[in-house]
Write a protein that holds these residues in place. Structure first.
Motif, PDB file in Angstrom:
ATOM      1  N   LEU A  53      -4.833 -16.139  16.817  1.00 32.07           N
ATOM      2  CA  LEU A  53      -4.259 -16.410  15.494  1.00 32.07           C
ATOM      3  C   LEU A  53      -2.780 -16.061  15.396  1.00 32.07           C
ATOM      4  CD1 LEU A  53      -7.149 -15.375  13.059  1.00 32.07           C
ATOM      5  CD2 LEU A  53      -6.724 -17.572  14.179  1.00 32.07           C
ATOM      6  N   VAL A  54      -2.259 -15.283  16.364  1.00 29.52           N
ATOM      7  CA  VAL A  54      -0.817 -15.041  16.364  1.00 29.52           C
ATOM      8  C   VAL A  54      -0.110 -15.963  17.349  1.00 29.52           C
ATOM      9  CG1 VAL A  54      -0.778 -12.658  15.529  1.00 29.52           C
ATOM     10  CG2 VAL A  54      -1.123 -13.105  17.965  1.00 29.52           C
ATOM     11  N   GLN A  97      -0.175 -22.015  16.149  1.00 29.18           N
ATOM     12  CA  GLN A  97       0.535 -22.110  14.871  1.00 29.18           C
ATOM     13  C   GLN A  97       0.671 -23.544  14.412  1.00 29.18           C
ATOM     14  OE1 GLN A  97       1.564 -19.302  13.061  1.00 29.18           O
ATOM     15  NE2 GLN A  97       0.334 -18.308  14.646  1.00 29.18           N
ATOM     16  N   LEU A 157      -0.472 -21.013  11.292  1.00 30.80           N
ATOM     17  CA  LEU A 157      -1.728 -20.310  11.019  1.00 30.80           C
ATOM     18  C   LEU A 157      -2.545 -21.008   9.928  1.00 30.80           C
ATOM     19  CD1 LEU A 157      -3.535 -17.834  11.454  1.00 30.80           C
ATOM     20  CD2 LEU A 157      -2.092 -16.579   9.846  1.00 30.80           C
ATOM     21  N   GLY A 176       3.453 -16.415  15.919  1.00 29.51           N
ATOM     22  CA  GLY A 176       2.976 -16.241  14.544  1.00 29.51           C
ATOM     23  C   GLY A 176       3.597 -15.042  13.869  1.00 29.51           C
ATOM     24  N   LEU A 188       0.230 -10.596  11.186  1.00 28.61           N
ATOM     25  CA  LEU A 188      -0.483 -11.677  10.484  1.00 28.61           C
ATOM     26  C   LEU A 188      -0.171 -11.690   8.987  1.00 28.61           C
ATOM     27  CD1 LEU A 188      -3.985 -11.627  12.233  1.00 28.61           C
ATOM     28  CD2 LEU A 188      -2.305 -13.466  12.337  1.00 28.61           C
ATOM     29  N   PHE A 237      -2.037 -13.422   5.822  1.00 32.57           N
ATOM     30  CA  PHE A 237      -3.316 -13.883   6.354  1.00 32.57           C
ATOM     31  C   PHE A 237      -4.397 -13.992   5.267  1.00 32.57           C
ATOM     32  CE2 PHE A 237      -7.396 -12.910   8.496  1.00 32.57           C
ATOM     33  CZ  PHE A 237      -7.420 -13.936   9.401  1.00 32.57           C
TER      34      PHE A 237
END
Ligand SMILES: C[S@@+](CC[C@H](N)C(=O)[O-])C[C@H]1O[C@@H](n2cnc3c(N)ncnc32)[C@H](O)[C@@H]1O
Length: 258
Positions: free
Chosen positions: A119-120, A123, A125, A175, A179, A182
């Motif tokens: 998730l980082v 992209q 996200l 990312g 986060l 998020f």
């Protein structure tokens, strides 16, 4: 949201993972917090009753091995052919080459999506989370781990400061740091955050080979190789003088439900 940091991340990631497949696993599989690795911590967020798990940005496939159990299928998905080739040498898959922004998966067909560091990296996200929300069944779970800025002990800060001083830069991700945004993005896509936890892991460096393994795993798109060499040599010299050192890897685990 993507960062506007002037880095051509798509090109950097493609080359990095072609040349250094398995670099993340080489570090994280040996990173220890208490009695376990970050991969084991992520696996603990997955219900034993889950029969279909999609591991996003699977890299060389550590989560497929960590989550393996009779009656369960873990689909490892990644953009990098090099990472998937290594994954296929290590275990049987299934392995899927695809973009996390366009998952080749039916709507509402997956019980659990996991992602270690994905998730980082993948992209933007928001688009990744939109796809995750689309493929999860109602009640389905997203469980992810990502590098964090804390927790750290003072001795961890001292060592990281010395290493960063040699690099003259910090490792980066495509990312947002920590986060950022998020939870709001999750909500926007109909996912509810149910856990946000942190743990500290350490990677032990006993000599030059370990120092190279650690430094080679980092995204350093604006750092000259001579700076990386300087950091490796610093760690090697410190181990020779004072014995093994432990590099801190703070991690965050987030769990959300659709
Ligand atoms: C830091 S590595 C983590 C690999 C593995 N999950 C682990 O923890 O060992 C990030 C992975 O994300 C993959 N990746 C980057 N962008 C992606 C995208 N848009 N879709 C799918 N995978 C992507 C890279 O190829 C790489 O394997």
């Amino acid at each position: 949201m993507s960062k506007d940091d002037g880095v051509d991340w798509a090109a950097y990631l493609e080359q990095f993972h072609a040349e250094r497949a398995g670099a993340a696993e080489a570090v994280l599989s040996r990173a220890v917090g208490g009695d376990h690795s970050p991969y084991r911590w992520l696996a603990r967020a997955v219900s034993v009753s889950a029969t279909v798990v999609l591991d996003l940005a699977c890299g060389s496939g550590p989560m497929s091995r960590e989550l393996a159990q009779p009656g369960r299928t873990v689909i490892g998905l990644d953009l990098s052919a090099g990472e998937l080739a290594l994954a296929a040498q290590r275990s049987s898959g299934p392995w899927v080459r695809a973009d996390a922004l366009r998952l080749p998966v039916r709507d509402a067909s997956v019980e659990v999506v996991t992602s270690s560091l994905g998730l980082v990296v993948a992209q933007p996200l928001g688009e990744v989370l939109a796809e995750v929300a689309r493929v999860l069944r109602p009640g389905g779970v997203l469980a992810a781990i990502a590098p964090a800025l804390r927790p750290l002990w003072p001795r961890d800060v001292e060592l990281l400061t010395q290493v960063n001083a040699r690099l003259r830069t910090r490792p980066q991700f495509p990312g947002p740091v920590e986060l950022a945004g998020f939870t709001k993005t999750l909500q926007h896509h109909g996912l509810k955050r149910v856990e946000d936890a942190r743990e500290l892991y350490h990677f032990r460096i006993e000599g030059r080979v370990d120092a190279e393994t650690m430094l080679r795993s980092l995204y350093l798109p604006t750092t000259r190789w001579s700076r990386v060499e300087a950091a490796i040599e610093y760690l090697e010299a410190r181990v020779q003088r004072h014995g093994p050192v432990e590099i801190a890897i703070p991690m965050r685990r987030l769990v959300a439900i659709k």
